[in-house]
Motif scaffolding. Sequence first.
Motif, PDB file in Angstrom:
ATOM      1  N   TYR A  74       0.824  -1.220   0.000  1.00 40.35           N
ATOM      2  CA  TYR A  74       0.000   0.000   0.000  1.00 40.35           C
ATOM      3  C   TYR A  74       0.851   1.259   0.000  1.00 40.35           C
ATOM      4  O   TYR A  74       0.627   2.170   0.780  1.00 40.35           O
ATOM      5  CB  TYR A  74      -0.929  -0.026   1.217  1.00 40.35           C
ATOM      6  N   ARG A  77       2.078   4.935   2.609  1.00 42.79           N
ATOM      7  CA  ARG A  77       1.219   4.815   3.792  1.00 42.79           C
ATOM      8  C   ARG A  77       1.324   3.411   4.386  1.00 42.79           C
ATOM      9  O   ARG A  77       1.444   3.250   5.606  1.00 42.79           O
ATOM     10  CB  ARG A  77      -0.217   5.140   3.388  1.00 42.79           C
ATOM     11  N   ILE A 112      -3.918  -1.360   6.857  1.00 44.07           N
ATOM     12  CA  ILE A 112      -4.243   0.062   6.646  1.00 44.07           C
ATOM     13  C   ILE A 112      -4.965   0.250   5.312  1.00 44.07           C
ATOM     14  O   ILE A 112      -5.837   1.117   5.170  1.00 44.07           O
ATOM     15  CB  ILE A 112      -2.975   0.942   6.720  1.00 44.07           C
ATOM     16  N   LYS A 113      -4.659  -0.581   4.347  1.00 45.50           N
ATOM     17  CA  LYS A 113      -5.374  -0.522   3.064  1.00 45.50           C
ATOM     18  C   LYS A 113      -6.842  -0.885   3.258  1.00 45.50           C
ATOM     19  O   LYS A 113      -7.742  -0.202   2.737  1.00 45.50           O
ATOM     20  CB  LYS A 113      -4.726  -1.472   2.053  1.00 45.50           C
ATOM     21  N   ASP A 116      -8.674   1.906   5.068  1.00 44.89           N
ATOM     22  CA  ASP A 116      -8.994   3.016   4.166  1.00 44.89           C
ATOM     23  C   ASP A 116     -10.147   2.669   3.236  1.00 44.89           C
ATOM     24  O   ASP A 116     -10.975   3.529   2.901  1.00 44.89           O
ATOM     25  CB  ASP A 116      -7.764   3.402   3.340  1.00 44.89           C
ATOM     26  N   ASP A 117     -10.202   1.419   2.797  1.00 44.45           N
ATOM     27  CA  ASP A 117     -11.307   1.006   1.918  1.00 44.45           C
ATOM     28  C   ASP A 117     -12.656   1.194   2.602  1.00 44.45           C
ATOM     29  O   ASP A 117     -13.662   1.511   1.954  1.00 44.45           O
ATOM     30  CB  ASP A 117     -11.138  -0.471   1.518  1.00 44.45           C
ATOM     31  N   GLN A 120     -12.294   5.745   4.241  1.00 45.59           N
ATOM     32  CA  GLN A 120     -11.761   6.942   3.594  1.00 45.59           C
ATOM     33  C   GLN A 120     -12.818   7.723   2.823  1.00 45.59           C
ATOM     34  O   GLN A 120     -12.820   8.962   2.827  1.00 45.59           O
ATOM     35  CB  GLN A 120     -10.606   6.571   2.666  1.00 45.59           C
ATOM     36  N   GLU A 128      -9.728  15.155   6.158  1.00 45.48           N
ATOM     37  CA  GLU A 128      -8.933  14.105   5.519  1.00 45.48           C
ATOM     38  C   GLU A 128      -7.588  13.890   6.211  1.00 45.48           C
ATOM     39  O   GLU A 128      -7.194  12.751   6.487  1.00 45.48           O
ATOM     40  CB  GLU A 128      -8.707  14.432   4.037  1.00 45.48           C
ATOM     41  N   TYR A 131      -7.956  12.230   9.619  1.00 44.84           N
ATOM     42  CA  TYR A 131      -8.188  10.786   9.496  1.00 44.84           C
ATOM     43  C   TYR A 131      -6.911  10.067   9.082  1.00 44.84           C
ATOM     44  O   TYR A 131      -6.558   9.038   9.671  1.00 44.84           O
ATOM     45  CB  TYR A 131      -9.289  10.508   8.466  1.00 44.84           C
ATOM     46  N   ASN A 132      -6.240  10.572   8.060  1.00 47.74           N
ATOM     47  CA  ASN A 132      -5.048   9.897   7.544  1.00 47.74           C
ATOM     48  C   ASN A 132      -3.991   9.710   8.626  1.00 47.74           C
ATOM     49  O   ASN A 132      -3.409   8.624   8.774  1.00 47.74           O
ATOM     50  CB  ASN A 132      -4.457  10.683   6.374  1.00 47.74           C
ATOM     51  N   SER A 135      -5.590   7.504  11.838  1.00 44.85           N
ATOM     52  CA  SER A 135      -5.909   6.107  11.525  1.00 44.85           C
ATOM     53  C   SER A 135      -4.631   5.285  11.402  1.00 44.85           C
ATOM     54  O   SER A 135      -4.528   4.181  11.962  1.00 44.85           O
ATOM     55  CB  SER A 135      -6.727   6.016  10.239  1.00 44.85           C
TER      56      SER A 135
END
Length: 473
Positions: A74, A77, A112-113, A116-117, A120, A128, A131-132, A135
Amino acid sequence: MAQKGFRAKVQRFGSHLSGMIMPNIAAFIAWGLITALFIPDGYFPNEELASLVGPMINYLLPLLIGFTGGRLVYDIRGGVVGATATIGVIVGADIPMFLGAMAMGPLGGYLIKKLDDVFQDKIGQGFEMLYNNFSAGILGAVLAGISLKIIGPIINGITQVLIAGVEFLINVGLLPLANIIIEPAKVLFLNNAINHGILSPIAAEQSSETGKSILFLLETNPGPGLGVLLAFMVFGTGAARSSASGASIIHFFGGIHEIYFPYILMKPALLLAVIGGGVSGVFTYTIFNAGLTATPSPGSIVALMLMTPPGDHFIIALGVIVATLVSFLIASVILKASNSEGEDLSKATSQMEEMKGKKSKASDSLRGNEEQASTQQAEDVNKVVFACDAGMGSSAMGASLLKDKFKKADIEGIDVTNKAINDLTDEADIIITHKDLTDRAKEKIPSAEHISVENFLNSPKYDELVNRLKADE
């Protein structure tokens, strides 16, 4: 079909393992050089500089592996979360945590991917960055704690079992038999997975304690392949004989072992030659208790000598010579007894590339896509990228060949380079891959023009591309 599917899965798994190690080989070499030079038994003992050895192997190298593993899944990130998760297994262990890094790095990137799915697209405008950052931070902290308390002890136990198994083989004198598996696996393009994914992490642990490890020599010895190429130079015929001398130079001094794989695929009985060479070489090293300080990459005689601790250079060279001689003798007998010496090397090379492919699909529709791609106009072509599994062996040779063709055709201003498929970026205008890897490359960079070849070393697609670009000038 089932066997091909299983082989593809094993190769893909091996690709992920080696993909975490190979981009960081330079750091391993730096650690190996510092170890060889400055530890108390090194060439130039220096207590202050030797203090770098411990932190590098315990923290720097595992964190690099963890970051790379997460990044493969990913991007940056994933790399950050992967590295954060890796610190837990590092702190919770008293040995270098390479295996732990190879587990936690991709896991951190994957989680983390998935996070985010789910979330996000639901974050309100202006939140944004909040959160980024939080998280990834919260997930990284949780994974680091889990790594420290649970994953670390498990990986530590597995590592100790593996080390004990290797030490048992060494103590009972059976370690050379490992090459019965390693040498055929190399021809199936599992060499990177075996060397960088399995042997090197265990060897690094041994080297940190004793200053060297014989495991660094099991796969990297260029002697077995050199013996086969020398046999073709003497007893081969046609294209195989005429090309063997150049291939031997690339293999022995350049360290690109893939160059001799087609010669074995021409006559599979030659597996006996490389197995005999590998076993005899490791047996020689076992007798004299030889080893290297770090991974020699690529596996050339130059890299082997640079990674050799003081006093072992003669033994390392002897092991290469013994492996070469045994491999040469067995290969010579096989070639002389063969009734089919007129086989075409180019056919074997194509077979090699098919073995290296990750999917066994060479459909008519793909060929149609190749023809369509080759007829597209090359507008604003600034970068051509050759891509293969590791981004070092066959793709490097293809890129070098195309650079030479561009130079002879006076085509300037186009950058030609090579990369692993996992490292491809959208800055590439044209991506050249083996036909069985094209689908993966298209999934990675769908916006680029993709050219498929059956043979990285000698494809008519190169001349077609040169003529096309020359006409567009």
